[in-house]
Enzyme design. Sequence first.
Site, PDB file in Angstrom:
ATOM      1  N   TYR A 130      52.729  25.173  64.309  1.00 32.49           N
ATOM      2  CA  TYR A 130      51.277  25.280  64.376  1.00 32.49           C
ATOM      3  C   TYR A 130      50.887  25.913  65.700  1.00 32.49           C
ATOM      4  O   TYR A 130      51.288  25.447  66.769  1.00 32.49           O
ATOM      5  CB  TYR A 130      50.592  23.915  64.242  1.00 32.49           C
ATOM      6  CG  TYR A 130      49.091  24.048  64.073  1.00 32.49           C
ATOM      7  CD1 TYR A 130      48.520  24.020  62.811  1.00 32.49           C
ATOM      8  CD2 TYR A 130      48.252  24.248  65.171  1.00 32.49           C
ATOM      9  CE1 TYR A 130      47.151  24.185  62.642  1.00 32.49           C
ATOM     10  CE2 TYR A 130      46.891  24.421  65.014  1.00 32.49           C
ATOM     11  CZ  TYR A 130      46.344  24.387  63.744  1.00 32.49           C
ATOM     12  OH  TYR A 130      45.001  24.575  63.573  1.00 32.49           O
ATOM     13  N   GLN A 191      44.299  21.397  56.997  1.00 31.69           N
ATOM     14  CA  GLN A 191      44.774  21.984  55.745  1.00 31.69           C
ATOM     15  C   GLN A 191      46.064  22.766  55.933  1.00 31.69           C
ATOM     16  O   GLN A 191      46.923  22.808  55.045  1.00 31.69           O
ATOM     17  CB  GLN A 191      43.691  22.869  55.120  1.00 31.69           C
ATOM     18  CG  GLN A 191      43.261  24.073  55.926  1.00 31.69           C
ATOM     19  CD  GLN A 191      42.113  23.762  56.859  1.00 31.69           C
ATOM     20  OE1 GLN A 191      41.896  22.613  57.243  1.00 31.69           O
ATOM     21  NE2 GLN A 191      41.363  24.784  57.247  1.00 31.69           N
ATOM     22  N   ASN A 214      43.957  20.604  67.721  1.00 34.05           N
ATOM     23  CA  ASN A 214      42.836  19.727  68.065  1.00 34.05           C
ATOM     24  C   ASN A 214      43.034  18.330  67.468  1.00 34.05           C
ATOM     25  O   ASN A 214      44.103  18.022  66.912  1.00 34.05           O
ATOM     26  CB  ASN A 214      41.511  20.350  67.616  1.00 34.05           C
ATOM     27  CG  ASN A 214      41.436  20.527  66.101  1.00 34.05           C
ATOM     28  OD1 ASN A 214      42.167  19.911  65.336  1.00 34.05           O
ATOM     29  ND2 ASN A 214      40.542  21.400  65.660  1.00 34.05           N
ATOM     30  N   SER A 237      45.870  18.048  78.297  1.00 31.57           N
ATOM     31  CA  SER A 237      46.841  18.305  79.358  1.00 31.57           C
ATOM     32  C   SER A 237      46.530  17.488  80.600  1.00 31.57           C
ATOM     33  O   SER A 237      45.376  17.107  80.846  1.00 31.57           O
ATOM     34  CB  SER A 237      46.836  19.792  79.697  1.00 31.57           C
ATOM     35  OG  SER A 237      47.909  20.113  80.556  1.00 31.57           O
ATOM     36  N   GLN A 259      45.030  22.895  85.654  1.00 33.46           N
ATOM     37  CA  GLN A 259      44.962  21.955  84.544  1.00 33.46           C
ATOM     38  C   GLN A 259      43.530  21.767  84.072  1.00 33.46           C
ATOM     39  O   GLN A 259      43.259  21.715  82.877  1.00 33.46           O
ATOM     40  CB  GLN A 259      45.550  20.607  84.969  1.00 33.46           C
ATOM     41  CG  GLN A 259      47.043  20.625  85.178  1.00 33.46           C
ATOM     42  CD  GLN A 259      47.795  21.058  83.940  1.00 33.46           C
ATOM     43  OE1 GLN A 259      47.672  20.439  82.883  1.00 33.46           O
ATOM     44  NE2 GLN A 259      48.565  22.114  84.053  1.00 33.46           N
ATOM     45  N   HIS A 262      41.861  23.882  81.311  1.00 35.22           N
ATOM     46  CA  HIS A 262      42.200  23.697  79.891  1.00 35.22           C
ATOM     47  C   HIS A 262      41.013  23.144  79.115  1.00 35.22           C
ATOM     48  O   HIS A 262      40.929  23.335  77.907  1.00 35.22           O
ATOM     49  CB  HIS A 262      43.393  22.755  79.740  1.00 35.22           C
ATOM     50  CG  HIS A 262      44.715  23.439  79.890  1.00 35.22           C
ATOM     51  ND1 HIS A 262      45.156  24.421  79.040  1.00 35.22           N
ATOM     52  CD2 HIS A 262      45.691  23.281  80.814  1.00 35.22           C
ATOM     53  CE1 HIS A 262      46.356  24.828  79.417  1.00 35.22           C
ATOM     54  NE2 HIS A 262      46.701  24.160  80.495  1.00 35.22           N
ATOM     55  N   GLU A 327      52.283  13.958  82.175  1.00 35.00           N
ATOM     56  CA  GLU A 327      52.896  15.108  81.486  1.00 35.00           C
ATOM     57  C   GLU A 327      53.581  16.020  82.511  1.00 35.00           C
ATOM     58  O   GLU A 327      54.744  16.400  82.352  1.00 35.00           O
ATOM     59  CB  GLU A 327      51.800  15.874  80.739  1.00 35.00           C
ATOM     60  CG  GLU A 327      52.284  17.132  80.054  1.00 35.00           C
ATOM     61  CD  GLU A 327      51.143  17.951  79.474  1.00 35.00           C
ATOM     62  OE1 GLU A 327      51.422  18.874  78.689  1.00 35.00           O
ATOM     63  OE2 GLU A 327      49.965  17.681  79.816  1.00 35.00           O
ATOM     64  N   HIS A 328      52.850  16.400  83.553  1.00 29.97           N
ATOM     65  CA  HIS A 328      53.370  17.244  84.628  1.00 29.97           C
ATOM     66  C   HIS A 328      53.309  16.467  85.945  1.00 29.97           C
ATOM     67  O   HIS A 328      52.279  15.883  86.255  1.00 29.97           O
ATOM     68  CB  HIS A 328      52.534  18.521  84.799  1.00 29.97           C
ATOM     69  CG  HIS A 328      52.334  19.300  83.536  1.00 29.97           C
ATOM     70  ND1 HIS A 328      51.131  19.283  82.843  1.00 29.97           N
ATOM     71  CD2 HIS A 328      53.165  20.118  82.851  1.00 29.97           C
ATOM     72  CE1 HIS A 328      51.234  20.073  81.786  1.00 29.97           C
ATOM     73  NE2 HIS A 328      52.459  20.585  81.756  1.00 29.97           N
ATOM     74  N   ASP A 361      54.692  26.700  82.589  1.00 30.46           N
ATOM     75  CA  ASP A 361      53.897  27.036  81.404  1.00 30.46           C
ATOM     76  C   ASP A 361      54.367  28.330  80.745  1.00 30.46           C
ATOM     77  O   ASP A 361      54.182  28.516  79.542  1.00 30.46           O
ATOM     78  CB  ASP A 361      52.423  27.194  81.779  1.00 30.46           C
ATOM     79  CG  ASP A 361      51.696  25.871  81.886  1.00 30.46           C
ATOM     80  OD1 ASP A 361      52.213  24.866  81.359  1.00 30.46           O
ATOM     81  OD2 ASP A 361      50.612  25.834  82.500  1.00 30.46           O
ATOM     82  N   GLU A 415      76.802 -12.802  55.453  1.00 30.91           N
ATOM     83  CA  GLU A 415      75.487 -12.297  55.067  1.00 30.91           C
ATOM     84  C   GLU A 415      75.235 -12.420  53.569  1.00 30.91           C
ATOM     85  O   GLU A 415      74.208 -11.956  53.068  1.00 30.91           O
ATOM     86  CB  GLU A 415      75.342 -10.830  55.504  1.00 30.91           C
ATOM     87  CG  GLU A 415      75.343 -10.659  57.026  1.00 30.91           C
ATOM     88  CD  GLU A 415      75.184  -9.212  57.462  1.00 30.91           C
ATOM     89  OE1 GLU A 415      75.232  -8.313  56.589  1.00 30.91           O
ATOM     90  OE2 GLU A 415      74.995  -8.970  58.667  1.00 30.91           O
ATOM     91  N   HIS A 420      80.218  -6.115  49.407  1.00 35.11           N
ATOM     92  CA  HIS A 420      80.592  -5.392  50.621  1.00 35.11           C
ATOM     93  C   HIS A 420      82.023  -5.747  51.024  1.00 35.11           C
ATOM     94  O   HIS A 420      82.853  -4.887  51.305  1.00 35.11           O
ATOM     95  CB  HIS A 420      79.643  -5.747  51.778  1.00 35.11           C
ATOM     96  CG  HIS A 420      78.352  -4.988  51.771  1.00 35.11           C
ATOM     97  ND1 HIS A 420      77.439  -5.079  50.757  1.00 35.11           N
ATOM     98  CD2 HIS A 420      77.831  -4.125  52.680  1.00 35.11           C
ATOM     99  CE1 HIS A 420      76.398  -4.306  51.027  1.00 35.11           C
ATOM    100  NE2 HIS A 420      76.609  -3.710  52.192  1.00 35.11           N
TER     101      HIS A 420
END
Length: 430
Positions: A130, A191, A214, A237, A259, A262, A327-328, A361, A415, A420
């Site tokens: 995506y 979709q 998103n 981010s 950052q 963004h 994250e960073h 990046d 068990e 088994h």
Amino acid sequence: MAVRLNFTDDSFEEGFAALLLKSEQNPHKVRLVVAKILESVRMRGDAAVLELTKKFDSLDLIPEQLRFSDMEIDQAVAQTSVEVREALEFAYKRIRSHHEKQKPLNQTYTDALGVTLGTMWTPVEAVGLYVPGGLASYPSSVLMNAAPARVAGVNRIAMVVPTPNGKVNPAVLTAARIAGVGEIYRIGGAQAVGALAFGTGTIAAVTKIVGPGNAYVAEAKRQVFGTVGIDMIAGPSEIVVIADNSANPAWIAADLLAQAEHGAGARSIAIVTNPSLAEAIETEVEQQLSTLLRSAIAGKSWADAGCVIVVPDVVSAIELSNRLAPEHLELAIDEPETVLPAIAHAGAVFLGHHTPEAIGDYVGGSNHVLPTNRSARFASGLGTMDFMKRTSLLGCTPGALAQLADATVTLAESEGLQAHGRSVSIRLNR
């Protein structure tokens, strides 16, 4: 103005706790909308995808137009400047080279009892990528997602990218061509995630979906998990910069704004070892904001989610960073390697004054698809092994089976699983 916190203040823990709060990314309304979209795509295939693309992207298509043709991709490559093409090729080579070093090796061995054990790695069969469209259109993300998939040996990579009003960033298609993406479809949103997960008359289903989007895309990935694999649920981010007296405040300010630009929700946090450095950074941020093309976006993000924290020393800064699990994480200090053993939670660490996060990046070689919202406490950034599966191998000779039999039968019977135990003992005529 961003928040200022001081480690020694009595109210510090209250203020810091507010930073740790995770905002709700998928409220009830989003979940319901996405569930309805996914069910429609699952039941009606192409027809649902076409209707939703017309509704959300103002693009009226027929099934034969869902996929970009080779000619259209050729035209996009031609429209992309030579400078951008060369930069994308340079980045792809570096990203691929780094991820090739992550590829695991098959292994087998025989233990002291004569039992053969091992691990076999095989690639995921088909991956759906995506890629956001519109304002958030990032060719670099195409490379970051496709390169490790190619290294892993994935046979089929299908990409979806929304094209509102039929518009697409030519560099996105160019990046896909460079990275060897075999199929590209002009659809987006929940979709598109549904189409990749369930398949339609035109789009064959994949086995794993990766890539950012998103809140609706993130929720769609959450809901199709189990039908397919996913990489992660990514949020806005974020960056934490740990800086001491050796840091350049102008450089730190630039990294924080990188950052912030963004957009909504992006978090920029500096943890510094003295108040004068905090003030210098805040002053630099305000000065640099006035020169940015996206100053309104970055300024709002800095005001809403920016923070400067004053601590007594780097040790305290690292403790706070581990609680944030960013994250960073930039280490804007001399000899950053010396504190690496203390870093417990971070998606990616950037070492020293001359390693701005933006290098990661684009062209550093490491992956920029990283865990957000403190998920670095339990998750890792995207890599080659995310596109591979590990299969365990086990083999017994008659002698090895005999040595394992008694304990196996004992445990099976404890068990209540008689069959088994019998499946072992019958081979030994017991």
